[in-house]
Design a protein around this motif. Structure first.
Motif, PDB file in Angstrom:
ATOM      1  N   GLY A  70      -6.575  -5.016  65.274  1.00  0.00           N
ATOM      2  CA  GLY A  70      -5.774  -4.102  64.685  1.00  0.00           C
ATOM      3  C   GLY A  70      -4.419  -4.038  65.008  1.00  0.00           C
ATOM      4  N   GLN A  71      -3.699  -2.881  64.710  1.00  0.00           N
ATOM      5  CA  GLN A  71      -2.362  -2.444  65.020  1.00  0.00           C
ATOM      6  C   GLN A  71      -2.402  -0.831  64.805  1.00  0.00           C
ATOM      7  OE1 GLN A  71       1.129  -2.604  62.400  1.00  0.00           O
ATOM      8  NE2 GLN A  71       1.614  -4.400  63.597  1.00  0.00           N
ATOM      9  N   ILE A  72      -1.679  -0.356  66.105  1.00  0.00           N
ATOM     10  CA  ILE A  72      -1.500   1.178  65.937  1.00  0.00           C
ATOM     11  C   ILE A  72      -0.041   1.378  66.315  1.00  0.00           C
ATOM     12  CG2 ILE A  72      -3.953   1.584  66.662  1.00  0.00           C
ATOM     13  CD1 ILE A  72      -2.748   1.930  69.477  1.00  0.00           C
ATOM     14  N   THR A  73       0.431   2.364  65.958  1.00  0.00           N
ATOM     15  CA  THR A  73       1.687   3.049  66.229  1.00  0.00           C
ATOM     16  C   THR A  73       1.496   4.227  67.048  1.00  0.00           C
ATOM     17  OG1 THR A  73       2.671   1.924  64.477  1.00  0.00           O
ATOM     18  CG2 THR A  73       4.176   3.752  65.657  1.00  0.00           C
ATOM     19  N   THR A  74       2.327   4.452  68.191  1.00  0.00           N
ATOM     20  CA  THR A  74       2.320   5.653  68.852  1.00  0.00           C
ATOM     21  C   THR A  74       3.596   6.349  68.816  1.00  0.00           C
ATOM     22  OG1 THR A  74       2.753   4.561  71.079  1.00  0.00           O
ATOM     23  CG2 THR A  74       0.529   4.725  70.653  1.00  0.00           C
ATOM     24  N   THR A  75       3.537   7.648  68.709  1.00  0.00           N
ATOM     25  CA  THR A  75       4.723   8.387  68.674  1.00  0.00           C
ATOM     26  C   THR A  75       4.762   9.225  69.702  1.00  0.00           C
ATOM     27  OG1 THR A  75       4.847   8.130  66.266  1.00  0.00           O
ATOM     28  CG2 THR A  75       6.419   9.966  67.098  1.00  0.00           C
ATOM     29  N   ASP A  76       5.820   9.378  70.749  1.00  0.00           N
ATOM     30  CA  ASP A  76       5.888  10.479  71.550  1.00  0.00           C
ATOM     31  C   ASP A  76       6.609  11.608  71.011  1.00  0.00           C
ATOM     32  OD1 ASP A  76       8.513  10.221  71.920  1.00  0.00           O
ATOM     33  OD2 ASP A  76       8.412   8.796  73.816  1.00  0.00           O
ATOM     34  N   ALA A  77       6.725  12.644  72.068  1.00  0.00           N
ATOM     35  CA  ALA A  77       7.129  14.011  71.966  1.00  0.00           C
ATOM     36  C   ALA A  77       8.711  14.101  71.500  1.00  0.00           C
ATOM     37  CB  ALA A  77       7.239  14.863  73.178  1.00  0.00           C
ATOM     38  N   LYS A  78       9.423  12.841  71.834  1.00  0.00           N
ATOM     39  CA  LYS A  78      10.873  12.584  71.637  1.00  0.00           C
ATOM     40  C   LYS A  78      10.957  11.928  70.054  1.00  0.00           C
ATOM     41  CE  LYS A  78      12.479  12.630  76.091  1.00  0.00           C
ATOM     42  NZ  LYS A  78      13.001  11.623  77.358  1.00  0.00           N
ATOM     43  N   GLY A  79       9.876  11.523  69.561  1.00  0.00           N
ATOM     44  CA  GLY A  79       9.897  10.845  68.356  1.00  0.00           C
ATOM     45  C   GLY A  79      10.099   9.308  68.431  1.00  0.00           C
ATOM     46  N   ILE A  80       9.886   8.696  69.678  1.00  0.00           N
ATOM     47  CA  ILE A  80      10.101   7.308  69.724  1.00  0.00           C
ATOM     48  C   ILE A  80       8.584   6.755  69.470  1.00  0.00           C
ATOM     49  CG2 ILE A  80      10.291   5.572  71.702  1.00  0.00           C
ATOM     50  CD1 ILE A  80      12.210   7.448  73.098  1.00  0.00           C
ATOM     51  N   GLU A  81       8.670   5.617  68.524  1.00  0.00           N
ATOM     52  CA  GLU A  81       7.811   4.976  68.080  1.00  0.00           C
ATOM     53  C   GLU A  81       7.380   3.696  68.926  1.00  0.00           C
ATOM     54  OE1 GLU A  81       7.732   4.423  64.008  1.00  0.00           O
ATOM     55  OE2 GLU A  81       7.199   6.675  63.631  1.00  0.00           O
ATOM     56  N   PRO A  93       1.537   7.668  77.814  1.00  0.00           N
ATOM     57  CA  PRO A  93       1.767   8.930  78.572  1.00  0.00           C
ATOM     58  C   PRO A  93       1.200  10.147  77.872  1.00  0.00           C
ATOM     59  CG  PRO A  93       3.939   8.161  78.041  1.00  0.00           C
ATOM     60  CD  PRO A  93       2.923   6.923  77.322  1.00  0.00           C
ATOM     61  N   SER A  94       1.142  11.177  78.562  1.00  0.00           N
ATOM     62  CA  SER A  94       0.590  12.375  78.030  1.00  0.00           C
ATOM     63  C   SER A  94       1.489  12.684  76.852  1.00  0.00           C
ATOM     64  CB  SER A  94       0.765  13.417  78.889  1.00  0.00           C
ATOM     65  OG  SER A  94      -0.390  13.414  79.612  1.00  0.00           O
ATOM     66  N   GLY A  95       1.408  13.557  75.491  1.00  0.00           N
ATOM     67  CA  GLY A  95       2.377  13.829  74.888  1.00  0.00           C
ATOM     68  C   GLY A  95       2.692  12.767  73.699  1.00  0.00           C
ATOM     69  N   HIS A  96       1.444  12.353  72.866  1.00  0.00           N
ATOM     70  CA  HIS A  96       1.639  11.496  71.804  1.00  0.00           C
ATOM     71  C   HIS A  96       0.827  11.745  70.689  1.00  0.00           C
ATOM     72  CE1 HIS A  96      -1.843  10.186  74.425  1.00  0.00           C
ATOM     73  NE2 HIS A  96      -2.393   9.666  73.205  1.00  0.00           N
ATOM     74  N   ASN A  97       1.003  10.776  69.694  1.00  0.00           N
ATOM     75  CA  ASN A  97       0.089  11.071  68.731  1.00  0.00           C
ATOM     76  C   ASN A  97      -0.023   9.327  67.987  1.00  0.00           C
ATOM     77  OD1 ASN A  97      -0.538  13.476  67.349  1.00  0.00           O
ATOM     78  ND2 ASN A  97       1.378  13.936  66.983  1.00  0.00           N
ATOM     79  N   VAL A  98      -1.046   8.994  67.384  1.00  0.00           N
ATOM     80  CA  VAL A  98      -1.579   7.731  67.110  1.00  0.00           C
ATOM     81  C   VAL A  98      -1.708   7.489  65.646  1.00  0.00           C
ATOM     82  CG1 VAL A  98      -2.978   5.808  67.129  1.00  0.00           C
ATOM     83  CG2 VAL A  98      -2.595   7.329  69.286  1.00  0.00           C
ATOM     84  N   LYS A  99      -1.042   6.518  64.994  1.00  0.00           N
ATOM     85  CA  LYS A  99      -1.143   5.979  63.592  1.00  0.00           C
ATOM     86  C   LYS A  99      -1.773   4.585  63.587  1.00  0.00           C
ATOM     87  CE  LYS A  99       2.047   9.196  61.484  1.00  0.00           C
ATOM     88  NZ  LYS A  99       3.350   9.371  60.542  1.00  0.00           N
TER      89      LYS A  99
END
Length: 128
Positions: A70-81, A93-99
């Motif tokens: 598959g494939q995922i995209t992580t986004t950190d607290a600064k908005g870096i994908e 690292p701590s502070g992320h979301n995943v799509k």
């Protein structure tokens, strides 16, 4: 951080086995017990709603893992994908979301004292 399998140094190659090692792949100092996790996620899954109410509305636990497929995209607290593709090792690292961009099978290792409360929070968020 992400690394493609072929970019990891081969440390030992013998008939029937190739051992690759990526050193300095995150710091586990003082994290205590680690949990191993295997996630199966469908394309379109977005963790953002599940993390609402956590600090910064983000997962507050680091993860070390391998994206089997598959494939995922992580986004950190600064908005870096950062895009992670099948057959890549990753560190979040701590502070992320995943799509999830494409159906994904993931193996992860996480400090359980940090991740268990996040998982419990996600469970509570699905009960609405």
């Amino acid at each position: 951080m992400r690394v493609e399998k072929d970019d990891i140094d081969v440390k030992l190659e013998i008939p029937g086995a190739i051992l690759r090692q990526k050193t300095n792949f995150g710091d586990a100092t003082g994290l205590g017990k680690i949990s191993a996790e295997y996630f199966s996620l469908s394309a379109g899954v977005d963790t953002t709603p599940l993390f609402m109410g956590l600090e910064g509305n983000l997962c507050q636990c680091p993860h070390w893992g391998f994206l089997i497929s598959g494939q995922i995209t992580t986004t950190d607290a600064k908005g870096i994908e950062e895009q992670v593709n099948a057959q890549e090792l990753f560190y979040s690292p701590s502070g992320h979301n995943v799509k999830v961009n494409a159906d994904a099978e993931i193996v992860m290792f996480s400090p359980q004292q940090q991740h268990t409360p996040v998982i419990n929070h996600m469970i509570d968020m699905t009960k609405g």
